[in-house]
Design a protein around this motif. Structure first.
Motif, PDB file in Angstrom:
ATOM      1  N   HIS A  35      29.352 -12.606  -7.688  1.00 56.88           N
ATOM      2  CA  HIS A  35      28.585 -12.688  -9.352  1.00 56.88           C
ATOM      3  C   HIS A  35      29.151 -13.515  -9.874  1.00 56.88           C
ATOM      4  O   HIS A  35      30.295 -13.450  -9.405  1.00 56.88           O
ATOM      5  CB  HIS A  35      28.464 -11.385 -10.265  1.00 56.88           C
ATOM      6  CG  HIS A  35      27.899 -11.075 -10.359  1.00 56.88           C
ATOM      7  ND1 HIS A  35      26.415 -10.893 -10.971  1.00 56.88           N
ATOM      8  CD2 HIS A  35      28.557 -10.795 -11.698  1.00 56.88           C
ATOM      9  CE1 HIS A  35      26.002 -10.986 -12.271  1.00 56.88           C
ATOM     10  NE2 HIS A  35      26.836 -11.214 -12.736  1.00 56.88           N
ATOM     11  N   GLY A  50      27.850 -13.677 -13.701  1.00 56.30           N
ATOM     12  CA  GLY A  50      27.100 -14.052 -15.019  1.00 56.30           C
ATOM     13  C   GLY A  50      26.048 -15.353 -15.552  1.00 56.30           C
ATOM     14  O   GLY A  50      25.573 -15.079 -16.682  1.00 56.30           O
ATOM     15  N   ASN A  51      26.609 -16.455 -15.242  1.00 61.52           N
ATOM     16  CA  ASN A  51      26.462 -16.974 -16.278  1.00 61.52           C
ATOM     17  C   ASN A  51      24.988 -18.211 -15.196  1.00 61.52           C
ATOM     18  O   ASN A  51      24.709 -19.136 -15.852  1.00 61.52           O
ATOM     19  CB  ASN A  51      27.388 -18.975 -16.477  1.00 61.52           C
ATOM     20  CG  ASN A  51      28.235 -18.729 -17.467  1.00 61.52           C
ATOM     21  OD1 ASN A  51      28.562 -17.253 -18.127  1.00 61.52           O
ATOM     22  ND2 ASN A  51      29.876 -18.628 -16.709  1.00 61.52           N
ATOM     23  N   LYS A  53      21.553 -17.130 -13.880  1.00 59.79           N
ATOM     24  CA  LYS A  53      20.108 -15.822 -13.922  1.00 59.79           C
ATOM     25  C   LYS A  53      19.565 -15.618 -12.741  1.00 59.79           C
ATOM     26  O   LYS A  53      20.139 -14.255 -12.456  1.00 59.79           O
ATOM     27  CB  LYS A  53      19.063 -16.800 -14.530  1.00 59.79           C
ATOM     28  CG  LYS A  53      17.846 -16.096 -14.908  1.00 59.79           C
ATOM     29  CD  LYS A  53      16.400 -16.543 -15.735  1.00 59.79           C
ATOM     30  CE  LYS A  53      15.113 -15.541 -15.464  1.00 59.79           C
ATOM     31  NZ  LYS A  53      14.673 -16.009 -15.968  1.00 59.79           N
ATOM     32  N   SER A  85      21.795 -14.469 -10.171  1.00 53.78           N
ATOM     33  CA  SER A  85      23.290 -13.805 -10.106  1.00 53.78           C
ATOM     34  C   SER A  85      22.590 -12.081 -10.524  1.00 53.78           C
ATOM     35  O   SER A  85      22.958 -11.496 -11.000  1.00 53.78           O
ATOM     36  CB  SER A  85      24.519 -14.181 -10.297  1.00 53.78           C
ATOM     37  OG  SER A  85      25.305 -13.599  -9.792  1.00 53.78           O
ATOM     38  N   ARG A  86      22.389 -12.586 -12.244  1.00 54.62           N
ATOM     39  CA  ARG A  86      21.955 -11.451 -13.212  1.00 54.62           C
ATOM     40  C   ARG A  86      20.546 -10.771 -12.769  1.00 54.62           C
ATOM     41  O   ARG A  86      20.783  -9.329 -12.944  1.00 54.62           O
ATOM     42  CB  ARG A  86      22.115 -11.794 -14.468  1.00 54.62           C
ATOM     43  CG  ARG A  86      23.313 -12.688 -14.862  1.00 54.62           C
ATOM     44  CD  ARG A  86      22.943 -12.773 -16.667  1.00 54.62           C
ATOM     45  NE  ARG A  86      21.672 -13.861 -17.121  1.00 54.62           N
ATOM     46  CZ  ARG A  86      22.245 -14.345 -17.132  1.00 54.62           C
ATOM     47  NH1 ARG A  86      22.708 -16.075 -16.900  1.00 54.62           N
ATOM     48  NH2 ARG A  86      20.584 -15.722 -17.622  1.00 54.62           N
ATOM     49  N   THR A  87      20.349 -11.580 -12.193  1.00 54.92           N
ATOM     50  CA  THR A  87      18.750 -11.133 -11.550  1.00 54.92           C
ATOM     51  C   THR A  87      18.651  -9.907 -10.525  1.00 54.92           C
ATOM     52  O   THR A  87      18.150  -8.979 -10.247  1.00 54.92           O
ATOM     53  CB  THR A  87      17.596 -12.203 -11.754  1.00 54.92           C
ATOM     54  OG1 THR A  87      17.681 -12.687 -12.388  1.00 54.92           O
ATOM     55  CG2 THR A  87      16.563 -11.278 -10.944  1.00 54.92           C
ATOM     56  N   LEU A 140      21.865  -9.057  -9.791  1.00 53.36           N
ATOM     57  CA  LEU A 140      23.310  -7.577 -10.145  1.00 53.36           C
ATOM     58  C   LEU A 140      21.859  -6.599 -10.785  1.00 53.36           C
ATOM     59  O   LEU A 140      22.156  -5.209 -10.638  1.00 53.36           O
ATOM     60  CB  LEU A 140      23.535  -7.722 -11.455  1.00 53.36           C
ATOM     61  CG  LEU A 140      24.897  -6.472 -11.894  1.00 53.36           C
ATOM     62  CD1 LEU A 140      25.317  -6.522 -10.482  1.00 53.36           C
ATOM     63  CD2 LEU A 140      25.332  -7.620 -12.417  1.00 53.36           C
ATOM     64  N   ASP A 141      20.607  -6.991 -11.274  1.00 56.42           N
ATOM     65  CA  ASP A 141      19.997  -6.168 -12.388  1.00 56.42           C
ATOM     66  C   ASP A 141      19.030  -5.303 -11.192  1.00 56.42           C
ATOM     67  O   ASP A 141      18.463  -3.845 -11.673  1.00 56.42           O
ATOM     68  CB  ASP A 141      19.204  -6.577 -13.319  1.00 56.42           C
ATOM     69  CG  ASP A 141      19.753  -7.021 -14.100  1.00 56.42           C
ATOM     70  OD1 ASP A 141      20.545  -6.554 -14.800  1.00 56.42           O
ATOM     71  OD2 ASP A 141      18.988  -7.997 -15.456  1.00 56.42           O
ATOM     72  N   ASP A 180      34.210 -10.513  -9.335  1.00 54.50           N
ATOM     73  CA  ASP A 180      33.055 -11.643 -10.203  1.00 54.50           C
ATOM     74  C   ASP A 180      34.521 -12.334 -10.274  1.00 54.50           C
ATOM     75  O   ASP A 180      33.998 -13.765 -10.536  1.00 54.50           O
ATOM     76  CB  ASP A 180      32.430 -11.266 -11.226  1.00 54.50           C
ATOM     77  CG  ASP A 180      33.495 -10.189 -12.115  1.00 54.50           C
ATOM     78  OD1 ASP A 180      33.968  -9.768 -11.997  1.00 54.50           O
ATOM     79  OD2 ASP A 180      32.562 -10.449 -12.969  1.00 54.50           O
TER      80      ASP A 180
END
Length: 134
Positions: free
Chosen positions: A16, A18-19, A21, A23-25, A27-28, A49
């Motif tokens: 992951h 976090g910077n 998008k 990857s954030r999607t 993880l969500d 990460d």
């Protein structure tokens, strides 16, 4: 009288950033789908990460990724700027030395021996894991 040890949950890991998008999607989506309708968890999430992957982890993930084209190695999916690298050992070494070159997110289902990078494949991998736990 014998006791059965508790059943452990499978682990889905996400490489992951976090910077990013996507990857954030991913993880969500992993978090959202981990809980089943019956209240039980379908899997545990391991977020990778900050620690660079080992070469052995990279080898295993590459073996879990589906091949994209005829004769094309799955290693090339794992690295940004693959055209500058010659073979899997060079790619593994480069990612290990510069973890920021690793394409993220990568979701890995260690129990089923599967990995996914693109959004559709990540969702499919999660769906397969949830279905095996229902």
């Amino acid at each position: 009288m014998s006791f059965r040890p508790p059943k452990t949950l499978p682990i889905l890991s996400i490489f992951h950033n976090g910077n990013i998008k996507r990857s954030r999607t991913a993880l969500d989506l992993l978090k959202k789908r981990a809980s089943q309708k019956n209240g039980n968890d379908a899997y545990r999430i391991d977020i990778i990460d900050s620690q660079p992957p080992t070469i052995e982890q990279l080898r295993q993930v590459a073996s879990f990724l589906p091949h994209q084209g005829k004769g094309e190695s799955s290693w090339y999916q794992m690295v940004q700027q693959p055209d500058k690298l010659q073979d899997w050992s060079e790619i593994a070494q480069k990612i290990h030395e510069e973890p920021s070159l690793l394409t993220r997110p990568i979701v890995v289902d260690w129990s089923n021996g599967k990995a996914a990078i693109n959004d559709n494949d990540i969702e499919k991998l999660i769906n397969e894991r949830v279905q095996t736990k229902d």
